[in-house]
Design a protein around this motif. Structure first.
Motif, short mmCIF file in Angstrom:
data_model
loop_
_atom_site.label_atom_id
_atom_site.label_comp_id
_atom_site.label_asym_id
_atom_site.label_seq_id
_atom_site.Cartn_x
_atom_site.Cartn_y
_atom_site.Cartn_z
N ARG A 26 0.83 -1.21 0.00
CA ARG A 26 0.00 0.00 0.00
C ARG A 26 0.87 1.26 0.00
N VAL A 27 1.93 1.23 0.77
CA VAL A 27 2.83 2.39 0.82
C VAL A 27 3.57 2.55 -0.51
N ARG A 30 1.55 4.14 -3.09
CA ARG A 30 1.39 5.57 -2.85
C ARG A 30 2.68 6.34 -3.10
N ASP A 31 3.80 5.80 -2.64
CA ASP A 31 5.06 6.56 -2.62
C ASP A 31 6.08 6.11 -3.66
N GLU A 43 2.11 2.44 8.45
CA GLU A 43 0.95 1.87 7.75
C GLU A 43 0.50 0.56 8.39
N GLN A 107 3.97 2.51 -9.79
CA GLN A 107 4.75 2.83 -8.60
C GLN A 107 5.48 1.60 -8.06
#
Length: 213
Positions: A26-27, A30-31, A43, A107
């Motif tokens: 998930r991180v 996002r990043d 997280e 990503q």
């Protein structure tokens, strides 16, 4: 009794590790390459030392994520190769499966393939040290599939490895450029790459009794 307890503990550890990898995913989504151990620990709702306990450091976490995503990608590529269609269609489907995977999660792709340029506490982490083994694994796996399915004549095993690593290198290089610049539609890139591969591949016979390529 002790054996049962050990198995239960092992299962609990594996479940926890999977939960942490899902939090890391998930991180990363996002990043991207800037995903940090601090952000992943936050997280997951844990402290960074607990994350270290499971993975050691960022390189350990990277390897676990790389295996997770490489396993999934290989399953997708095998499904494309196993489709009951003409060989040219299977080649295009396999190329498209790779490009679709990096397009769907750019990503994640950047995290796995490109070092962070962020000047933070993890600036010495360079994914180039780890992405090369990932690509080698893809090349070896594709080489095995080629060797199992195509009759390439003398030096068949050597040629299969050359083709496996060459095709992966082509997909990676072309896909990396395409994802950054989007010079054409995905379908057009797939057709161009298939044209490039098609010469010797079209002429090779299937291994007798094999699943076909």
């Amino acid at each position: 009794m002790q054996t049962s307890q050990r198995l239960d503990q092992q299962q609990a550890t594996e479940n926890r590790r999977r939960e942490l990898l899902e939090a890391a995913d998930r991180v990363v989504l996002r990043d991207g390459p800037e995903a940090s151990m601090n952000a992943i620990a936050a997280e997951a709702g844990i402290t960074k030392p607990i994350l270290y306990r499971h993975f050691g450091d960022k390189s350990g976490l990277y390897r676990a994520l790389a295996k997770r995503h490489t396993d999934a990608l290989l399953d997708t590529l095998r499904t494309a190769l196993d489709s009951r269609t003409a060989r040219r269609d299977r080649v295009e489907a396999t190329l498209d499966a790779y490009l679709a995977a990096i397009e769907a999660r750019p990503q994640v792709y950047r995290f796995l393939m490109h070092p962070t340029e962020d000047a933070d506490a993890e600036k010495d982490f360079d994914t180039r040290r780890y992405s090369a083994p990932l690509l080698r694994r893809l090349g070896e796996e594709l080489a095995k599939i080629i060797a199992e399915r195509l009759d390439l004549g003398p030096n068949s095993e050597e040629l299969a490895r050359v083709w496996g690593h060459g095709i992966v290198g082509m997909m990676h290089g072309a896909g990396d450029w395409w994802l950054a610049e989007r010079p054409c539609e995905r379908a057009q890139l797939v057709a161009h790459l298939a044209d490039l591969l098609w010469g010797r591949l079209a002429a090779a016979g299937d291994v007798p009794g094999g699943p076909g390529f």
